[in-house]
Design an enzyme around this catalytic site. Structure first.
Site, PDB file in Angstrom:
ATOM      1  N   ASP A 247     -15.077   5.613   6.112  1.00 40.49           N
ATOM      2  CA  ASP A 247     -15.272   5.698   7.686  1.00 40.49           C
ATOM      3  C   ASP A 247     -16.346   7.005   8.634  1.00 40.49           C
ATOM      4  O   ASP A 247     -17.283   6.357   8.990  1.00 40.49           O
ATOM      5  CB  ASP A 247     -13.923   6.037   8.806  1.00 40.49           C
ATOM      6  CG  ASP A 247     -13.681   4.839   8.489  1.00 40.49           C
ATOM      7  OD1 ASP A 247     -13.698   3.514   7.583  1.00 40.49           O
ATOM      8  OD2 ASP A 247     -12.468   4.601   9.053  1.00 40.49           O
TER       9      ASP A 247
ATOM     10  N   ASP B  53      -7.517  -5.680   0.270  1.00 41.42           N
ATOM     11  CA  ASP B  53      -8.321  -5.028  -1.093  1.00 41.42           C
ATOM     12  C   ASP B  53      -9.630  -4.630  -0.369  1.00 41.42           C
ATOM     13  O   ASP B  53     -10.725  -5.966  -0.295  1.00 41.42           O
ATOM     14  CB  ASP B  53      -8.611  -5.378  -2.715  1.00 41.42           C
ATOM     15  CG  ASP B  53      -9.230  -4.500  -3.193  1.00 41.42           C
ATOM     16  OD1 ASP B  53      -7.748  -3.426  -3.597  1.00 41.42           O
ATOM     17  OD2 ASP B  53      -9.818  -4.692  -4.052  1.00 41.42           O
TER      18      ASP B  53
ATOM     19  N   THR C 180       0.296  -1.193   0.319  1.00 38.15           N
ATOM     20  CA  THR C 180       0.064  -0.212   0.329  1.00 38.15           C
ATOM     21  C   THR C 180       1.078   1.484   0.370  1.00 38.15           C
ATOM     22  O   THR C 180       2.269   1.256   0.572  1.00 38.15           O
ATOM     23  CB  THR C 180      -1.018   0.213   1.229  1.00 38.15           C
ATOM     24  OG1 THR C 180      -1.687   1.088   0.914  1.00 38.15           O
ATOM     25  CG2 THR C 180       0.139   0.028   2.528  1.00 38.15           C
ATOM     26  N   HIS C 181       0.407   2.668  -0.534  1.00 40.51           N
ATOM     27  CA  HIS C 181       1.289   3.770  -0.078  1.00 40.51           C
ATOM     28  C   HIS C 181       0.046   4.777   0.810  1.00 40.51           C
ATOM     29  O   HIS C 181       0.152   5.911   0.412  1.00 40.51           O
ATOM     30  CB  HIS C 181       1.049   4.346  -1.306  1.00 40.51           C
ATOM     31  CG  HIS C 181       1.620   3.821  -2.862  1.00 40.51           C
ATOM     32  ND1 HIS C 181       2.367   2.511  -3.290  1.00 40.51           N
ATOM     33  CD2 HIS C 181       3.455   4.396  -3.018  1.00 40.51           C
ATOM     34  CE1 HIS C 181       2.667   1.942  -3.696  1.00 40.51           C
ATOM     35  NE2 HIS C 181       3.228   3.734  -3.893  1.00 40.51           N
ATOM     36  N   ASN C 182      -1.095   3.831   1.465  1.00 44.98           N
ATOM     37  CA  ASN C 182      -2.215   4.653   2.103  1.00 44.98           C
ATOM     38  C   ASN C 182      -1.396   4.519   3.887  1.00 44.98           C
ATOM     39  O   ASN C 182      -1.154   3.822   4.184  1.00 44.98           O
ATOM     40  CB  ASN C 182      -3.324   3.789   1.548  1.00 44.98           C
ATOM     41  CG  ASN C 182      -4.353   4.791   2.656  1.00 44.98           C
ATOM     42  OD1 ASN C 182      -4.333   5.186   3.884  1.00 44.98           O
ATOM     43  ND2 ASN C 182      -5.741   5.345   1.907  1.00 44.98           N
TER      44      ASN C 182
ATOM     45  N   GLY D   9      -2.610   5.550   6.178  1.00 46.72           N
ATOM     46  CA  GLY D   9      -3.607   5.331   6.865  1.00 46.72           C
ATOM     47  C   GLY D   9      -4.194   3.514   7.658  1.00 46.72           C
ATOM     48  O   GLY D   9      -3.954   3.139   8.174  1.00 46.72           O
TER      49      GLY D   9
END
Length: 208
Positions: free
Chosen positions: A169, A75, A14-16, A18
């Site tokens: 969210d 995912d 991931t590059h996220n 959070g």
């Protein structure tokens, strides 16, 4: 019996930031050190799958092959009953700004607004039930892999509330709660989320 992960370094595809933080917190008790694909400079593969499982495996295999380390990809997405399961695998795409919407990047408030706008078009009595889905794909550099699926049911609220989550969210109210995922304490969210459900299955098989 699925191959066991054990302790050590694991690439999170991931590059996220959070998502990396959330996954890292879930795996920390098992002695796993999480590195992000972004920090290793790994490219993001094209997510051409039509299911969460296909896209998770595409990302995990790409990260494992590029790094030579075991990789884990997530995912996940939102499915809305009244929208025939959309946005589904295109959950993140709905947050991508078009050329006329400002600088490139993801605008989650815009994405939440798209969902709400489509619901409001169906009238005040529209079914607001929804679910978050998560599929985890664990891939080894030699090609072996394992898949774990989780979900959490909820309803959609409007306007968005809370600042402790990310993605959709702030509009997702889990069944049995009166607050959104973004209003929950992170530890409480980790205990009930779709990602936590999938991770419980991974942990049971990998570390149980």
């Amino acid at each position: 019996m699925t191959r066991r992960l054990g302790s050590g370094s694991l690439v999170i595809a991931t590059h996220n930031a959070g998502k990396l933080k959330e996954i890292g917190a879930l795996l920390e008790p098992y002695g796993v050190k999480c590195l992000s694909a972004g920090s290793l400079g790994l490219p993001e593969p094209a997510e051409i799958g039509t299911t969460f499982a296909q896209n998770a495996l595409i990302k995990a295999r790409a990260a494992a092959e590029a790094s030579g380390l075991v990789a884990l990809a997530d995912d996940s997405g939102l499915s809305v009953a009244a929208l025939d399961g959309r946005p589904g695998v295109y959950t993140a795409d709905w947050a991508e700004r078009q050329w006329f919407e400002g600088e490139p990047g993801r605008d989650w408030y815009m994405a939440m607004g798209k969902v709400e706008g489509m619901l409001q078009q169906q009238g005040a009595d529209v079914d607001r039930s929804c679910a978050f889905h998560c599929v985890l794909a664990l891939a080894w550099p030699d090609g072996e892999y394992a898949i774990y699926e989780g979900s959490v049911a909820g309803t959609l609220a409007w306007p968005p509330r809370g600042t402790m989550g990310f993605g959709y969210d702030p509009v997702f109210v889990p069944i049995g709660r009166d607050v959104t995922m973004a209003e929950l304490d992170p530890a409480e969210k980790h205990a009930i989320s779709h990602r936590a459900d999938a991770f419980a299955k991974l942990v049971a098989e990998q570390f149980g």
